[in-house]
Design an enzyme around this catalytic site. Structure first.
Site, PDB file in Angstrom:
ATOM      1  N   HIS A 187      25.582  -6.410 -30.189  1.00 58.91           N
ATOM      2  CA  HIS A 187      25.540  -7.589 -28.713  1.00 58.91           C
ATOM      3  C   HIS A 187      25.972  -7.674 -27.109  1.00 58.91           C
ATOM      4  CE1 HIS A 187      25.920 -12.540 -28.065  1.00 58.91           C
ATOM      5  NE2 HIS A 187      25.834 -11.589 -27.927  1.00 58.91           N
ATOM      6  N   ASP A 454       5.659   5.865 -36.143  1.00 56.07           N
ATOM      7  CA  ASP A 454       5.582   6.189 -37.558  1.00 56.07           C
ATOM      8  C   ASP A 454       3.856   7.383 -37.967  1.00 56.07           C
ATOM      9  OD1 ASP A 454       7.146   5.057 -39.594  1.00 56.07           O
ATOM     10  OD2 ASP A 454       6.955   3.282 -38.932  1.00 56.07           O
ATOM     11  N   CYS A 501       2.652   0.825 -29.291  1.00 59.34           N
ATOM     12  CA  CYS A 501       3.980  -0.001 -29.201  1.00 59.34           C
ATOM     13  C   CYS A 501       5.070   1.743 -29.904  1.00 59.34           C
ATOM     14  CB  CYS A 501       4.219  -1.026 -29.653  1.00 59.34           C
ATOM     15  SG  CYS A 501       3.365  -0.838 -31.417  1.00 59.34           S
TER      16      CYS A 501
HETATM   17  C1  PEP Z   1       5.621   2.494 -34.976  1.00 65.83           C
HETATM   18  O1  PEP Z   1       6.076   3.162 -36.386  1.00 65.83           O
HETATM   19  O2  PEP Z   1       5.632   3.787 -33.846  1.00 65.83           O
HETATM   20  C2  PEP Z   1       6.710   1.109 -34.298  1.00 65.83           C
HETATM   21  C3  PEP Z   1       6.060   1.076 -32.952  1.00 65.83           C
HETATM   22  O3  PEP Z   1       7.258   0.590 -35.015  1.00 65.83           O
HETATM   23  P1  PEP Z   1       9.200   1.080 -35.805  1.00 65.83           P
HETATM   24  O4  PEP Z   1       9.467   2.373 -34.918  1.00 65.83           O
HETATM   25  O5  PEP Z   1       9.194  -0.254 -36.049  1.00 65.83           O
HETATM   26  O6  PEP Z   1       8.573   1.063 -37.051  1.00 65.83           O
HETATM   27 MG    MG Z   2       5.948   1.711 -37.840  1.00 68.20          MG
END
Ligand code: PEP
Ligand code: MG
Length: 572
Positions: A187, A454, A501
């Site tokens: 937080h 990942d 992402c």
């Molecule tokens: C990823 O795997 O790139 C991703 C954005 O998800 P996380 O980092 O939450 O596994």
């Molecule tokens: Mg991921």
């Protein structure tokens, strides 16, 4: 001395140590002065409490905004609460000194909140504990640090610095915050980022070595704290601090600008969030929407799963913050590195390749359907929520999830509840299987979002959290770059959007490659939004394509990076 911790909020703070220590509250020696006497002491302490906290709340409202003054107002409501006051009075009637009575009533109140298992209610425990400490300090006449008026250039150091303390801080004179315990998502770190105050946390051994008035450097960009630095170190960090401040000023220009490359072509720039605080920070930083809502954050640190209503409230709030901008809600991505104790997942030898994410959700349709209904309903008003499935490895996972979405829609329709009838459903591309099947999967998914965190670890068989293989686990590896090229091309030929992402989307060396490959949507942490917008604005398509062509022709990570660095150097 140098301490390495977690970089919680960027920037460099240099100043004098101010020690934040919870007051020593010991009432063993306090003698019971009778019912009247104890109640009179209590009454005085409560009156002073109300006056002090009202003053702090007004200060917070004027300087920080409603959200922060509300934290303090909740404490005033507690000491006005007839049930809470009755409990204290009953305990005094039973022979307890006022301090003991306040302590017991506050602990009982916290226990009631804890037993609900509801995250929103449990958040109030911090308020109760802060109010208890303040009341006990008043009863025992123990001095507390006045955080609303600090000496110039203070670096506040504590084992823990509670949110209510941060809400009332004198930001004008605060150089940095250093709570020993905490992490990037604590937080305090979230609040520091929204105030733009450097924060370093997750340290050990600092608190014992530092004394009030010591000179401190806190580098919140690198996660470093240096105590009593020599002249040369001080000068180096003073100059780093100035460059950061100059850079921040120039970034502010990008807050209200659209995201355009140097040729004027638009790209979407969204944020990765874990909850409402991140959503607000992302919005304040000019994010156009959310490309990844990591909903597992709603499931962590609690004994029971969040109900449909609780999830509905959170998704609705995030939807309202960004509407009409899109908000991509990733369904529960539990397992692997994301431990969700409330799910009581079985222990596995190899959890990264085990029972996780979409595999768990399809096997536990009741948990999955609760989340899907909450998303469908929360999208009813602004129609800007999207569903995204994590860790997909085959088409039938998408088909099964879609069938469950349709069943949830039927259920909501039968109950006469509003929901988004046309919600879009996409997938994360974060396994080699999804890359190889991209052309097939995009036929049944509405969009792709590449999760390079990942995808890199699974493509290269290198654990993303293991420092020993960190060199191997690079998104610049030619195999990962070829995957990116293939996935983006599959989206393009199907006429469906592809976003990214993973953390690599904010890497200035990766951005030109993503632009050249035709990525539609970047989703990055709230703190990176403006930097990425500025970076995108530097790149014309022709130059990005030339660089990318060369990078894709390389056969090792090192050669790819060397090629990009050389090209960047030449173009400076
Ligand atoms: C990823 O795997 O790139 C991703 C954005 O998800 P996380 O980092 O939450 O596994
Ligand atoms: Mg991921």
């Amino acid at each position: 001395m140098k301490f390495i911790g977690v970089a919680g909020s960027p920037g460099v703070g240099i100043g004098k140590a101010v020690i934040f220590e919870p007051p020593k509250l010991d009432w063993d020696g306090v003698v019971y002065s009778g019912i009247e006497g104890e109640k009179a002491r209590l009454g005085e302490a409560i009156a002073k409490f109300k006056a002090d906290v009202t003053e702090l709340a007004n200060f917070a409202l004027e300087k920080r905004g409603k959200e922060h003054s509300d934290i303090l107002k909740r404490q005033i409501s507690l000491v006005r609460d007839p049930f809470f006051l009755q409990q204290i009075n009953d305990l005094i009637d039973g022979g307890k000194v006022a301090e003991g009575a306040v302590n017991e009533a506050a602990e009982a109140c916290a226990e009631i909140y804890r037993s609900t298992g509801d995250e929103r209610i449990m958040e109030r425990i911090t308020d109760v504990m802060d109010a208890k400490t303040r009341l006990l300090s008043l009863l025992l006449n123990v001095e507390t640090l006045d955080l609303s008026s600090l000496p110039k250039d203070s670096v506040l150091i504590g084992r823990d610095i509670p949110a209510s303390a941060i809400a009332s801080l004198d930001l004008e004179n605060l150089a940095a915050l250093v709570p020993e315990s905490g992490g990037y998502t604590s937080h305090g770190a979230i609040m520091a980022r929204s105030f733009g105050v450097p924060l370093v946390t997750g340290l050990s051994g600092l608190f014992e070595t530092v004394s009030k008035g010591d000179t401190i450097i806190a580098d919140g960009s690198e996660g470093v704290v240096i105590t009593s630095p020599d002249e040369a170190t001080l000068a180096a960090y003073a100059s780093k601090r100035q460059s950061y401040l100059d850079d921040q000023k120039s970034l502010n220009e990008f807050k209200r600008r659209p995201t355009l490359d140097a040729d004027g072509n638009p790209r979407r720039l969204l944020a990765n969030i874990g909850g409402i605080n991140d959503a607000k920070a992302a919005k304040a930083n000019g994010a156009e929407g959310v490309g990844l809502f990591r909903t597992e954050f709603l499931f962590l640190d609690r004994a029971t799963l969040p109900s449909e209503e609780e999830q509905f409230r959170v998704y609705s709030e995030v939807s309202a913050i960004f509407a009409p901008g899109e908000v991509i809600v990733r369904t529960l991505d539990a397992g692997g590195d994301k431990n969700v104790p409330a799910l009581k997942l079985p222990k596995e030898d190899n959890p990264f390749l085990g029972y996780r994410a979409i595999r768990y959700c399809l096997a536990e349709p009741a948990v999955f359907a609760t989340q899907l209904r909450a998303i469908l309903r929360a999208g009813a008003k602004d129609k800007n929520l999207r569903i995204m499935l994590p860790f997909v490895t085959s088409a039938d996972e998408i088909t099964q999830a879609k069938a469950l979405v349709a069943a949830c829609a039927d259920e909501l329709r039968a109950k006469g509840l509003d929901f988004d009838e046309n919600v879009k459903l996409g997938i994360m591309v974060e396994t080699p299987a999804a890359v190889l099947l991209a052309e097939e999967l995009i036929k049944i998914a509405d969009f792709f979002s590449v999760g390079t965190n990942d995808l890199t670890q699974y493509t290269l068989a290198a654990d993303r959290g293991n420092a020993k293989v960190a060199q191997l686990c690079s998104p610049f590896h030619p195999a990962v770059l070829q995957s990116l090229k293939k996935v983006i091309a599959a989206g393009k030929s199907a006429g469906k959007p592809v976003g990214l992402c993973g953390e690599s989307g904010a890497d200035p060396e990766m951005i030109p490659l993503l632009l050249a490959l035709g990525l539609d949507e970047f989703s990055v942490s709230p703190a990176s939004v403006l930097r990425v917008r500025r970076e995108i604005s530097h790149w014309g398509l022709q130059r990005a394509k030339e660089l990318t062509q060369g990078a894709l022709a390389q056969t090792t990570t090192e050669a790819v990076k060397a090629h990009i660095r050389e090209a960047l150097k030449l173009s400076q």
